[in-house]
Design an enzyme around this catalytic site. Structure first.
Site, mmCIF file in Angstrom:
data_model
loop_
_atom_site.group_PDB
_atom_site.id
_atom_site.type_symbol
_atom_site.label_atom_id
_atom_site.label_comp_id
_atom_site.label_asym_id
_atom_site.label_seq_id
_atom_site.Cartn_x
_atom_site.Cartn_y
_atom_site.Cartn_z
ATOM 1 N N ILE A 61 0.829 -1.213 0.000
ATOM 2 C CA ILE A 61 0.000 0.000 0.000
ATOM 3 C C ILE A 61 0.864 1.264 0.000
ATOM 4 O O ILE A 61 0.701 2.140 -0.855
ATOM 5 C CB ILE A 61 -0.936 -0.006 1.235
ATOM 6 N N GLU A 80 -3.028 -14.507 2.532
ATOM 7 C CA GLU A 80 -1.768 -14.523 3.276
ATOM 8 C C GLU A 80 -1.254 -15.959 3.370
ATOM 9 O O GLU A 80 -2.020 -16.917 3.233
ATOM 10 C CB GLU A 80 -2.006 -14.018 4.704
ATOM 11 N N LYS A 105 -13.565 -5.253 9.963
ATOM 12 C CA LYS A 105 -14.121 -4.217 9.081
ATOM 13 C C LYS A 105 -15.546 -3.847 9.505
ATOM 14 O O LYS A 105 -15.946 -2.680 9.439
ATOM 15 C CB LYS A 105 -14.063 -4.703 7.629
ATOM 16 N N LYS A 141 -6.270 -1.237 9.870
ATOM 17 C CA LYS A 141 -7.477 -1.457 10.694
ATOM 18 C C LYS A 141 -7.185 -1.537 12.187
ATOM 19 O O LYS A 141 -8.034 -1.188 13.007
ATOM 20 C CB LYS A 141 -8.138 -2.795 10.316
ATOM 21 N N ASP A 162 -11.107 -11.024 9.742
ATOM 22 C CA ASP A 162 -10.837 -9.798 8.972
ATOM 23 C C ASP A 162 -12.157 -9.083 8.642
ATOM 24 O O ASP A 162 -12.263 -7.857 8.765
ATOM 25 C CB ASP A 162 -10.059 -10.139 7.690
ATOM 26 N N GLY A 199 -10.926 -1.979 0.646
ATOM 27 C CA GLY A 199 -9.963 -1.498 -0.350
ATOM 28 C C GLY A 199 -10.349 -0.129 -0.884
ATOM 29 O O GLY A 199 -10.581 0.808 -0.120
ATOM 30 N N THR A 229 1.225 0.565 8.014
ATOM 31 C CA THR A 229 1.999 -0.560 8.549
ATOM 32 C C THR A 229 1.040 -1.734 8.776
ATOM 33 O O THR A 229 -0.183 -1.569 8.720
ATOM 34 C CB THR A 229 2.716 -0.182 9.868
ATOM 35 N N VAL A 259 -11.712 -0.580 5.033
ATOM 36 C CA VAL A 259 -12.883 -1.463 5.036
ATOM 37 C C VAL A 259 -13.046 -2.340 3.794
ATOM 38 O O VAL A 259 -13.265 -3.521 3.902
ATOM 39 C CB VAL A 259 -14.167 -0.667 5.334
HETATM 40 N N1 NAP Z 1 -2.639 -5.034 0.682
HETATM 41 C C1 NAP Z 1 -3.884 -4.642 0.567
HETATM 42 O O1 NAP Z 1 -4.556 -4.919 -0.423
HETATM 43 C C2 NAP Z 1 -4.521 -3.775 1.632
HETATM 44 C C3 NAP Z 1 -5.771 -3.178 1.364
HETATM 45 C C4 NAP Z 1 -6.318 -2.315 2.326
HETATM 46 C C5 NAP Z 1 -5.665 -2.109 3.517
HETATM 47 N N2 NAP Z 1 -4.457 -2.730 3.750
HETATM 48 C C6 NAP Z 1 -3.775 -2.434 5.029
HETATM 49 O O2 NAP Z 1 -2.674 -1.579 4.765
HETATM 50 C C7 NAP Z 1 -1.624 -1.857 5.671
HETATM 51 C C8 NAP Z 1 -0.376 -2.185 4.867
HETATM 52 O O3 NAP Z 1 -0.631 -3.336 4.083
HETATM 53 P P1 NAP Z 1 0.447 -3.834 3.019
HETATM 54 O O4 NAP Z 1 -0.225 -4.872 2.198
HETATM 55 O O5 NAP Z 1 1.078 -2.659 2.358
HETATM 56 O O6 NAP Z 1 1.509 -4.528 3.988
HETATM 57 P P2 NAP Z 1 3.000 -4.950 3.630
HETATM 58 O O7 NAP Z 1 3.144 -5.124 2.154
HETATM 59 O O8 NAP Z 1 3.330 -6.072 4.530
HETATM 60 O O9 NAP Z 1 3.882 -3.679 4.034
HETATM 61 C C9 NAP Z 1 4.033 -3.291 5.361
HETATM 62 C C10 NAP Z 1 5.028 -2.154 5.427
HETATM 63 O O10 NAP Z 1 5.190 -1.798 6.786
HETATM 64 C C11 NAP Z 1 6.562 -1.919 7.154
HETATM 65 N N3 NAP Z 1 6.639 -2.395 8.534
HETATM 66 C C12 NAP Z 1 6.329 -3.611 9.022
HETATM 67 N N4 NAP Z 1 6.532 -3.642 10.357
HETATM 68 C C13 NAP Z 1 7.017 -2.425 10.689
HETATM 69 C C14 NAP Z 1 7.462 -1.852 11.890
HETATM 70 N N5 NAP Z 1 7.422 -2.510 13.042
HETATM 71 N N6 NAP Z 1 7.916 -0.585 11.863
HETATM 72 C C15 NAP Z 1 7.962 0.109 10.696
HETATM 73 N N7 NAP Z 1 7.552 -0.371 9.526
HETATM 74 C C16 NAP Z 1 7.079 -1.628 9.531
HETATM 75 C C17 NAP Z 1 7.166 -2.903 6.186
HETATM 76 O O11 NAP Z 1 8.564 -2.651 6.110
HETATM 77 P P3 NAP Z 1 9.526 -3.351 5.033
HETATM 78 O O12 NAP Z 1 9.235 -2.699 3.728
HETATM 79 O O13 NAP Z 1 10.883 -3.029 5.562
HETATM 80 O O14 NAP Z 1 9.188 -4.819 5.081
HETATM 81 C C18 NAP Z 1 6.423 -2.519 4.914
HETATM 82 O O15 NAP Z 1 7.022 -1.406 4.314
HETATM 83 C C19 NAP Z 1 -2.084 -3.030 6.540
HETATM 84 O O16 NAP Z 1 -2.551 -2.519 7.756
HETATM 85 C C20 NAP Z 1 -3.188 -3.658 5.703
HETATM 86 O O17 NAP Z 1 -4.154 -4.317 6.481
HETATM 87 C C21 NAP Z 1 -3.868 -3.529 2.836
#
Ligand code: NAP
Length: 348
Positions: free
Chosen positions: A19, A216, A231, A132, A227, A161, A103, A159
């Site tokens: 994201i 996942e 939401k 969330k 999940d 996307g 994050t 909630v």
């Molecule tokens: N993916 C989706 O489709 C989607 C849709 C809606 C909402 N979300 C929400 O958006 C958020 C991010 O999702 P994502 O898919 O982008 O996750 P992701 O790909 O796992 O990326 C997480 C990011 O956070 C960083 N991170 C992890 N732990 C950390 C910590 N302790 N301190 C600082 N940075 C940290 C990671 O660092 P590194 O880069 O160093 O690994 C990475 O850059 C989540 O809360 C998710 O539920 C995701």
């Protein structure tokens, strides 16, 4: 419009994964358009991931950062970057107008997002988030902090996307009583049920979801219904205005759904979906997540495994449905831009 005549808004972006990285890319690509259309110069002054941070009060080079992240690097690899710097340290040290938080979800303690949001809202920064966890754990507290500081916390990406499910409920149903809401907010379970309805076993359907990148490695939060429940709690608080918590939701996942259930439903012209619903019973909402056989004419029944959707049943606007086809996380990332513009742009 001359860039110097724009209102400059300084941003911190915490979390640069699926994201956060795409959000930076959207900001970079759309910068001239946002200046011209809204008179806003969205300028990223700090970013942080799990390995470190990059800070430049004049504005970071977003194309360069995205390139570093696409190659598997860290914000710390940016010229002058800082290793071993936490999101909270960045939020404490860098002056910005908005914290953009992306994050990972943590439902035990909400970190690292929750502390950063508390700090931001107590120190003059709005918050925009796709995460969330902090909202499910501390919705009331975060809203109170925002209210007391005359700041905003916006979270439409949490909630479904890129679907503006929260905005629709909060803004466009003005004056209505919501008698029921029904949502398909979880892509993984929709995908699995869709594939099972086409004849795959549950194990094959889960593997296909993982291969597609919509499940996942540990899919239990999705398939067990949690999940969707997270939401629903956010929808209940933000749209229905009730202080709901996770323990108020009756949760059943999809692991008990069998091929025979799907075949029987199909023979009756129904489709089984994992529905998150809030239904008004007297003066109280009953909150439920459960596999539900929807009749073919239901607006959520025919959505594919890559759609998310919501239906609001109201007393004066009838039933209003919205859905999104989300095959990659760009719309989810874009929802953070939507939130930013809802704070700063002069939208109708
Ligand atoms: N993916 C989706 O489709 C989607 C849709 C809606 C909402 N979300 C929400 O958006 C958020 C991010 O999702 P994502 O898919 O982008 O996750 P992701 O790909 O796992 O990326 C997480 C990011 O956070 C960083 N991170 C992890 N732990 C950390 C910590 N302790 N301190 C600082 N940075 C940290 C990671 O660092 P590194 O880069 O160093 O690994 C990475 O850059 C989540 O809360 C998710 O539920 C995701």
């Amino acid at each position: 419009m001359d860039i110097d005549s724009n209102t400059r808004v300084d941003l911190i972006v915490s979390g640069l994964g699926n994201i956060g990285r795409r959000f930076l890319s959207i900001l970079d690509r759309k910068r001239p358009y946002l200046c011209q259309k809204y008179g806003l110069d969205l300028n990223v002054v700090g970013v942080v991931d799990s390995r470190g941070a990059a800070i430049d009060t004049h504005g970071l080079d977003l194309a360069r950062l995205v390139n570093i992240k696409e190659k598997g690097g860290s914000a710390a690899d940016y010229p002058g970057g800082y290793s071993d710097t936490s999101p909270l340290q960045v939020v404490q040290r860098v002056r910005a107008d908005v914290l953009c938080e992306a994050t990972p979800v943590n439902m035990e303690h909400g970190e690292p997002g929750l502390s950063c949001m508390r700090h931001a809202l107590s120190h003059g920064m709005h918050v925009v988030t796709a995460n969330k966890g902090p909202l499910v754990l501390a919705y009331g507290e975060l809203q109170r902090l925002a209210r007391e500081s005359r700041l905003r916390i916006k979270f439409c990406g949490t909630v479904a996307g890129g679907l503006p499910a929260i905005n629709l409920g909060q803004r466009d149903l003005a004056g209505a009583r919501i008698e029921k809401l029904e949502a398909l907010p979880n892509l993984t379970t929709s995908f699995i049920l869709d594939r099972m309805a086409q004849g795959m076993t549950d194990a094959q359907a889960l593997s296909a979801a993982q291969a597609q990148g919509c499940a996942e490695a540990d899919p239990s939060l999705d398939v067990d219904g949690w999940d969707a429940a997270f939401k629903l709690v956010i929808l209940a608080n933000s749209v229905l205005g009730i202080p709901a918590a996770l323990q108020d939701v009756s949760v059943t996942g999809i692991t008990g759904v069998t091929q025979a259930d799907l075949d029987r439903a199909q023979a009756e012209g129904r489709m089984i979906k994992l529905v998150a619903s809030a239904s008004l019973q007297g003066e109280r909402y009953q909150l439920t997540v459960a596999p539900t056989p929807l009749p073919a004419g239901h607006p959520l029944a025919q959505l594919s495994g890559q759609h998310m959707g919501i239906v609001y049943h109201t007393d004066i606007y009838g039933a209003i449905a919205a859905s999104i086809l989300e095959t990659e996380p760009v719309p989810s990332a874009a929802s953070m831009l939507r939130d930013l513009l809802s704070i700063y742009a002069d939208l109708p």
